[in-house]
Design a protein around this motif. Structure first.
Motif, short mmCIF file in Angstrom:
data_model
loop_
_atom_site.label_atom_id
_atom_site.label_comp_id
_atom_site.label_asym_id
_atom_site.label_seq_id
_atom_site.Cartn_x
_atom_site.Cartn_y
_atom_site.Cartn_z
N PHE A 1 69.00 39.52 70.58
CA PHE A 1 69.72 40.40 69.67
C PHE A 1 71.22 40.37 69.98
N SER A 2 71.56 40.39 71.25
CA SER A 2 72.97 40.37 71.63
C SER A 2 73.65 39.08 71.20
N ASP B 1 58.61 50.19 71.20
CA ASP B 1 58.80 51.44 70.46
C ASP B 1 59.89 51.23 69.40
N PRO B 2 59.56 51.46 68.12
CA PRO B 2 60.56 51.25 67.06
C PRO B 2 61.84 52.04 67.29
N CYS B 3 61.74 53.19 67.93
CA CYS B 3 62.95 53.99 68.18
C CYS B 3 63.94 53.22 69.05
N ARG C 1 67.72 52.12 67.77
CA ARG C 1 68.92 52.57 68.47
C ARG C 1 69.91 51.45 68.72
N LEU C 2 69.49 50.21 68.51
CA LEU C 2 70.44 49.10 68.60
C LEU C 2 71.46 49.15 67.46
N PHE C 3 71.13 49.92 66.42
CA PHE C 3 72.02 50.08 65.27
C PHE C 3 72.51 51.53 65.30
N PRO C 4 73.67 51.79 65.82
CA PRO C 4 74.12 53.17 66.04
C PRO C 4 74.23 53.99 64.77
N ASP C 5 74.41 53.36 63.62
CA ASP C 5 74.59 54.12 62.38
C ASP C 5 73.27 54.57 61.78
N LEU D 1 78.08 45.55 65.90
CA LEU D 1 77.96 44.39 65.02
C LEU D 1 79.11 44.37 64.03
N GLU D 2 79.61 43.16 63.81
CA GLU D 2 80.64 42.99 62.78
C GLU D 2 79.97 43.06 61.41
#
Length: 892
Positions: free
Chosen positions: A350-351, A368-370, A374-378, A396-397
């Protein structure tokens, strides 16, 4: 990269080493002068060094160099190639006693073993050994049984002498000078590719169905069908002299170095410097032997945990996973390490913006989907305390965000489907189980998080998918409502409210947006459709929000109550009727017409109400026409209209004479025609109830129809003759009554004749006609003559005046007498026919009673072929056949 192996010198001989073989902790060394040495190689406790002990030394093993050796530990066999012939020895004896020499193999240049180990149902391991020997341009195939190698099949012919040979399953891979080919043991051959500039072939067996073939400084991996197993070949620094496989590595001798390379991913791991290595042989996982002309080394794998630690530091997660899978750790610890490595690998992908591959790994792991969201802060609300995840979101850009969201959508969709399947109840026992209900609650919370996140992703990537998601959703109401309002997705917001049962909020929004020109919910159509599907349990909401639609668009609003939808048809119709009567009386008639004609409702309530609405509307229209006219009008018996001055002070209410009922111009004629037609055709209204509401001074045609339904023929005929002064209509009524055989049908013509001769001066209801009709004896007598057969002559003659001449009623009397005589003659003929038929029936009865059946012990049933017993019931057919009563159905 890192150190995968450590090299320890085992032997340094004064003899030339030509071949090596090994099994368990035993090492076999074959020399160029035919000597065979056997060593025991064991590790010192807690050390990496090996202890080497000579177990056997056979100087007379062979007179020639030992070219090739292989061991079958299960059968304690040593198979060797020396002096160009295959020999089989027993390795359990001191001098490796010779079991047999396969004389057919004289001239052999190379051989290959295929050893299959299969576990039986009893738990025993069955070992099958097959041997392939290259003798010049032929391949000889053998199998081991009963202490000897037996021929497997006839020899296979080859186009050239093999230089390299490997047997995998039912396929033999052959390396010639300059090229490779695959040969099935059935004889089918498939050419592969040339060996390149280096004409010496190199074949290494990786598993039962995969091979590694050398081409110059490259090694190509393929399966036994000749299909490449990897897109790119493995490249060495130079042409390897010999290759061995030790999962997950390939080790090749390149010049004075043993190069260690991984297969997938393709990496150069390590280079081990040795003194002129020539042969390399794998003993077991993590242990190999390497020999030169006079020396032997042991390559021992570095501990898996140490390798994994180094690989994780270098972010080589795939290789670390392979090592973790082959480690000999306890199962629980092994599973824990694998999960940890896979998780690190997924986040690493992902990184590096490999979102699809990362999400695939998360699916495999069951993460866990959570944690993934959480990788997407928005996408997740701010969390504090124990809710904080150790996983740090990646910034992410804009150009990467959409790809990441699309991959996340795919991940969440797959997880959602799996959760929904797992959350299905498994049986009755789990319904009241507290643990089951707790699990169901947590599943519901998880689905709520997944669906809410999916909605946010759809809003940013493909908003067309928002509506389908909301129709079957577990979204968090407040969060979803907030985001939909943010993106002005009002149609989707309506779906959210609908699925959550928040109908009042949905209808309020529809009403508010209906007047906004730019809104996607502009207009009344959405409100109508919403109300149509609310059903009978939400009548309060329907009546509350139907009002503004009915007021602004009456015809469209009425569809809320008359659309051909199941929910609409099941609405309580009396409540709807009451609502329309209170709020939109102009729509009552269209509603009742739809209920009665389209839905076929037979409830007298609606039929009575429709008649009453028609009547009220007709009276209203007649009054409007009367108010517009400066003078009232009245008509004579012929229907002619004459003007009459109107003075309000007179107070008399004379009826408004118009064209015939239903033929008035405009709406009045249309409504009155509907009323007349409905009164005539409907059989479900209550005439007594309807009659009460009719006025005394108008609507005589309608009243006559209702009175006719009640069988009040005298009052009906009085209306037609005295008030409407329409004799033809009265005659038509009599004909219709007589044809329908209604009650009093045989007296209706007599009543009409009586009224024609002596018209009533006043009507029974107290309203006098405008112009009383005059007696018309001639018409009465004509009616008597034409309908003599439809009335009782005695009653008809009794109503005639005494002064009527007899000759005027002669035709009536003749017809009546003729009719009476015909009826009498018909009755006599019928009586005679019945008497004759009675006599015929009596004769037929006597004839059949005279027939007899003689039953003896010799009578046999033609169906079952058995005799009739004393107590047998039987049946006789018209043709004389006699069968048991129970056999009669089978005979049919």
């Amino acid at each position: 990269m890192h150190d995968a192996y450590e090299a320890n010198q085992l032997l340094k001989l004064k003899l030339q080493i030509d071949s090596i073989a090994a099994y368990d902790d035993k090492l076999l060394v074959g020399t160029s002068i035919g000597h065979l040495l056997m060593y025991s190689v064991s590790c010192r406790l807690g050390e990496r060094k090996n202890d080497v002990q000579l177990l056997g030394y056979h100087k007379m093993f062979s007179k020639k160099p030992i070219q090739q050796m292989a061991v079958v530990p299960e059968y304690q066999l040593l198979i060797s190639l020396s002096d160009n012939v295959i020999s089989v020895h027993d390795i359990t004896t001191i001098n490796f006693s010779l079991i047999s020499t396969i004389q057919r193999t004289k001239g052999a240049s190379i051989f290959s073993l295929d050893i299959k180990r299969c576990q039986s149902l009893t738990g025993e391991t069955a070992v099958t050994v097959r041997l392939c020997v290259a003798v010049k341009r032929k391949l000889q195939l053998f199998y081991w049984k009963n202490g000897t190698f037996n021929d497997l099949r006839e020899d296979l012919c080859l186009p050239d002498i093999p230089k390299s040979l490997v047997w995998c399953e039912e396929t033999i891979c052959i390396g010639f000078k300059g090229e490779y080919c695959l040969l099935q043991i059935t004889g089918e051959q498939k050419d592969l590719f040339p060996t390149g500039k280096n004409l010496k072939p190199s074949i290494t067996r990786l598993s039962d169905d995969s091979l590694a073939l050398g081409k110059d400084s490259q090694t190509i991996l393929m399966d036994t069908k000749g299909t490449p197993a990897q897109k790119f070949p493995i490249k060495w620094s130079d042409v390897p002299a010999h290759i061995a496989h030790d999962d997950p590595y390939l080790l090749g001798i390149v010049n004075d170095t043993v190069e260690v390379r991984s297969v997938d991913p393709y990496l150069h791991i390590q280079s081990i410097q040795l003194q002129r290595p020539q042969l390399i042989h794998s003993v077991r996982q993590g242990k190999l032997f390497v020999s030169s002309g006079t020396q032997v080394w042991c390559l021992q794998a570095v501990s898996v945990s140490r390798q994994i630690h180094n690989l994780l530091e270098e972010k080589q997660f795939q290789l670390a996973l392979k090592l973790a899978n082959i480690s000999d750790e306890p199962p629980e610890e092994k599973e824990k390490n694998i999960y940890h490595i896979q998780t690190l690998y997924a986040f690493h992908l992902f990184s590096n913006r490999k979102f699809k591959e990362s999400m695939d790994e998360f699916v495999k792991l069951g993460t866990d989907p959570c944690e993934v969201i959480r990788l997407f802060p928005d996408l997740m609300p701010q969390l504090t305390g124990s809710q904080m995840s150790k996983t740090l979101p990646v910034k992410l850009e804009e150009e990467d965000l959409e790809d990441g969201l699309l991959a996340l959508i795919e991940f969440l969709t797959e997880v959602r489907n799996k959760v929904r399947i797992d959350n299905k109840p498994q049986g009755k026992d789990s319904i009241n189980n507290s643990s089951s209900s707790s699990s169901s609650k947590s599943m519901e919370q998880l689905l709520q998080i997944i669906d809410t996140t999916l909605l946010k992703c759809y809003l940013k990537t493909n908003d067309a998918l928002v509506a389908p998601l909301l129709r079957l959703n577990h979204c968090h109401l407040a969060e979803t409502e907030k985001n939909l309002k943010k993106y002005q997705k009002y149609c989707e917001l309506i779906i959210l409210y609908q699925t959550k049962g928040l109908h009042h909020k949905a209808l309020e929004l529809l009403k508010k947006q209906a007047t906004i020109p730019e809104s996607s919910l502009r207009g009344h159509e959405k409100t109508v459709q919403y109300l149509q599907h609310l059903g009978k349990d939400n009548m309060g909401l329907i009546f509350e929000f139907a009002g503004w639609v009915l007021k602004s668009h009456p015809e469209e609003g009425l569809k809320i109550f008359i659309e051909d939808e199941q929910e609409v048809e099941q609405l309580p119709r009396p409540q709807v009727l009451d609502y329309l009567l209170r709020t939109q009386k102009s729509l009552v008639i269209p509603y009742l017409e739809h209920v009665v004609t389209q839905w076929g409702d037979t409830n007298p309530l609606f039929h009575n109400a429709l008649i009453h609405q028609y009547q009220e509307r007709v009276q209203q229209l007649m009054q409007e026409a009367l108010n517009k006219s400066p003078a009232k009008t009245k008509g004579d018996a012929e229907g002619n209209v004459e003007s009459v001055d109107y003075s309000p002070s007179e107070g008399d209410k004379e009826h408004l004479t118009k064209p015939r009922a239903g033929e008035e111009p405009g709406e009045l004629g249309l409504i009155r025609k509907k009323l007349l037609s409905f009164l005539e055709s409907s059989t479900y209204y209550t005439p007594e109830t309807v009659l009460v509401h009719f006025p005394y001074d108008c609507l005589y045609e309608e009243k006559a129809i209702v009175l006719g339904k009640l069988g009040r023929h005298e009052q009906v005929l009085s209306l037609y003759i005295s008030f409407l002064q329409d004799i033809q209509q009265a005659i038509n009524y009599c004909e219709k009554t007589y044809q329908q055989q209604s009650e009093g049908h045989d007296e209706v013509y007599v009543i009409l004749v009586k009224m024609l001769i002596n018209p009533p001066e006043s009507w029974i209801l107290g309203v006098q006609p405008v112009k009383p009709p005059k007696p018309d004896v001639d018409l009465a007598l004509d009616l008597l003559s034409k309908n003599a057969m439809k009335m009782n002559p005695i009653k008809a003659l009794s109503v005639l005046p005494d002064e009527v001449p007899l000759w005027k009623v002669r035709r009536f009397v003749d017809t009546s007498l003729h009719n009476v005589l015909n009826e009498r003659r018909n009755a006599e003929v019928l009586r005679g026919l019945l008497a004759a038929e009675h006599i015929q029936v009596k004769e037929s009865k006597l004839y059949h009673e005279s027939q007899s059946i003689v039953m003896t012990d010799f009578n046999v049933c033609p169906v079952c072929k058995k005799r009739f017993g004393n107590q047998s019931a039987f049946a006789r057919y018209p043709n004389g056949d006699i069968v048991h009563y129970s056999c009669q159905e089978r005979k049919n």
